[in-house]
Each structure stands twice: as structure tokens, then as C-alpha cells.
Motif scaffolding. Structure first.
Motif, PDB file in Angstrom:
ATOM      1  N   LEU A  11       0.872  -1.175   0.000  1.00 25.62           N
ATOM      2  CA  LEU A  11       0.000   0.000   0.000  1.00 25.62           C
ATOM      3  C   LEU A  11       0.909   1.224   0.000  1.00 25.62           C
ATOM      4  O   LEU A  11       1.754   1.373   0.897  1.00 25.62           O
ATOM      5  CB  LEU A  11      -0.898  -0.011   1.232  1.00 25.62           C
ATOM      6  N   GLN A  13       1.255   5.575  -0.955  1.00 27.46           N
ATOM      7  CA  GLN A  13       0.554   6.833  -1.210  1.00 27.46           C
ATOM      8  C   GLN A  13       0.835   7.315  -2.627  1.00 27.46           C
ATOM      9  O   GLN A  13       1.905   7.033  -3.188  1.00 27.46           O
ATOM     10  CB  GLN A  13       1.009   7.887  -0.207  1.00 27.46           C
ATOM     11  N   PRO A  14      -0.099   8.046  -3.198  1.00 25.72           N
ATOM     12  CA  PRO A  14       0.148   8.634  -4.530  1.00 25.72           C
ATOM     13  C   PRO A  14       1.437   9.446  -4.523  1.00 25.72           C
ATOM     14  O   PRO A  14       1.729  10.170  -3.562  1.00 25.72           O
ATOM     15  CB  PRO A  14      -1.072   9.519  -4.750  1.00 25.72           C
ATOM     16  N   PRO A  88      -3.166   6.406  -8.482  1.00 23.97           N
ATOM     17  CA  PRO A  88      -4.228   5.467  -8.101  1.00 23.97           C
ATOM     18  C   PRO A  88      -4.535   4.438  -9.193  1.00 23.97           C
ATOM     19  O   PRO A  88      -4.854   3.284  -8.872  1.00 23.97           O
ATOM     20  CB  PRO A  88      -5.422   6.386  -7.843  1.00 23.97           C
ATOM     21  N   GLU A  89      -4.412   4.817 -10.436  1.00 23.55           N
ATOM     22  CA  GLU A  89      -4.693   3.873 -11.527  1.00 23.55           C
ATOM     23  C   GLU A  89      -3.630   2.793 -11.674  1.00 23.55           C
ATOM     24  O   GLU A  89      -3.807   1.841 -12.437  1.00 23.55           O
ATOM     25  CB  GLU A  89      -4.876   4.611 -12.863  1.00 23.55           C
ATOM     26  N   THR A  91      -2.993   0.912  -9.246  1.00 20.78           N
ATOM     27  CA  THR A  91      -3.500  -0.108  -8.332  1.00 20.78           C
ATOM     28  C   THR A  91      -3.880  -1.372  -9.077  1.00 20.78           C
ATOM     29  O   THR A  91      -4.414  -1.313 -10.192  1.00 20.78           O
ATOM     30  CB  THR A  91      -4.724   0.433  -7.573  1.00 20.78           C
ATOM     31  N   THR A 125      -1.422  -1.269  -4.105  1.00 22.16           N
ATOM     32  CA  THR A 125      -2.552  -0.380  -3.861  1.00 22.16           C
ATOM     33  C   THR A 125      -2.017   1.023  -3.649  1.00 22.16           C
ATOM     34  O   THR A 125      -1.165   1.244  -2.779  1.00 22.16           O
ATOM     35  CB  THR A 125      -3.359  -0.823  -2.640  1.00 22.16           C
ATOM     36  N   SER A 127      -3.083   4.603  -2.648  1.00 19.41           N
ATOM     37  CA  SER A 127      -4.185   5.303  -2.002  1.00 19.41           C
ATOM     38  C   SER A 127      -3.643   6.150  -0.859  1.00 19.41           C
ATOM     39  O   SER A 127      -2.667   5.779  -0.207  1.00 19.41           O
ATOM     40  CB  SER A 127      -5.200   4.296  -1.462  1.00 19.41           C
ATOM     41  N   SER A 128      -4.313   7.269  -0.627  1.00 16.77           N
ATOM     42  CA  SER A 128      -3.938   8.111   0.504  1.00 16.77           C
ATOM     43  C   SER A 128      -4.789   7.773   1.724  1.00 16.77           C
ATOM     44  O   SER A 128      -4.598   8.362   2.791  1.00 16.77           O
ATOM     45  CB  SER A 128      -4.093   9.587   0.126  1.00 16.77           C
TER      46      SER A 128
END
Length: 128
Positions: A11, A13-14, A88-89, A91, A125, A127-128
Motif C-alpha cells: 500500500l 501513497q500517490p 491510483p490507476e 493499483t 494499492t 491510495s492516501s
């Protein structure tokens, strides 16, 4: 029998970076193209990059050039996919595949189902 194991998913962050690893016996066999493929949630598998295990030549999908890079460490029988400026894309599951060199003159990433062997995938993944 070609075996591939992907690791390194996380996971993130952007804007972050990640390096995925694919450890395989294909280097020992020395006659394969190794490819990285992305499967976004609910979508099909798409090729992003590949490398020739014999001469090191690489291919990067046009839309990810500048952010994705592929490399290898023959001493570790591992091919890497480095991803920067994650979005995000990005992911999804990232798979490593092996394709016999005898079937094509250079490594290719489409269609994905030309590849004969696959790892189990590693989840990224963003995501923030």
C-alpha cells in the motif's frame, strides 16, 4: 517447468515509489522473455514491460515510460519492475510471466496470453 514468484507489492501513497521483484528459474534456463503485467480491479491483464534474459534488451509500454523501468539481477535470478510517481490507476495485481524466446524475435507484452508461465501476482494499492 518455469517457476516465478512475485514480491514487493504494498500500500503506497500517490506519488510514492515501489520496486517489484520476480524471482524465477528462467534465468537458469536462459531462453525466455520475462514480462510484467498489470491487472487493475475488474479489468483485463495488460503488459507493461519485458526483458530478454539472454541479451537484456527491454521493452516498456509507451503509456508508462518515464515512470516504469525494468531491470534484472542475474546473480539473484530476479527481474525488477520499478515504479515511480505512483498513481491510483496503478493499483492492481502485478504479474510476472515467461515466454520462450524461440517463439518470437524479441520480447513482447501483448497479447498477455502469449506468455506460458505465470507467478501468483503481487498486490499494489495506491491510495492516501
Amino acid at each position: 517447468q518455469v517457476q516465478l514468484v512475485e514480491t514487493g507489492g504494498a500500500l503506497v501513497q500517490p506519488g510514492g515509489s515501489l520496486r517489484l521483484a520476480c524471482t524465477t528459474n528462467a534465468f537458469t534456463l536462459n531462453n525466455f522473455y520475462l514480462g510484467w503485467f498489470h491487472q487493475a480491479p475488474g479489468k483485463g491483464r495488460e503488459g507493461v514491460s519485458c526483458i530478454d534474459t539472454k541479451n537484456g534488451r527491454t521493452l516498456i509500454e509507451e503509456s508508462v515510460k518515464g515512470r516504469f523501468s525494468i531491470s534484472r539481477d542475474d546473480t539473484k535470478n530476479t527481474v525488477y519492475l520499478a515504479i515511480t510517481t505512483l498513481k491510483p490507476e496503478d493499483t492492481g495485481l502485478y504479474f510476472c510471466g515467461a515466454l520462450p524466446r524461440s517463439r518470437f524475435g524479441a520480447c513482447k507484452i501483448n497479447p498477455w496470453n502469449d506468455y506460458d508461465w505465470w507467478g501468483q501476482g503481487t498486490q499494489v494499492t495506491v491510495s492516501s
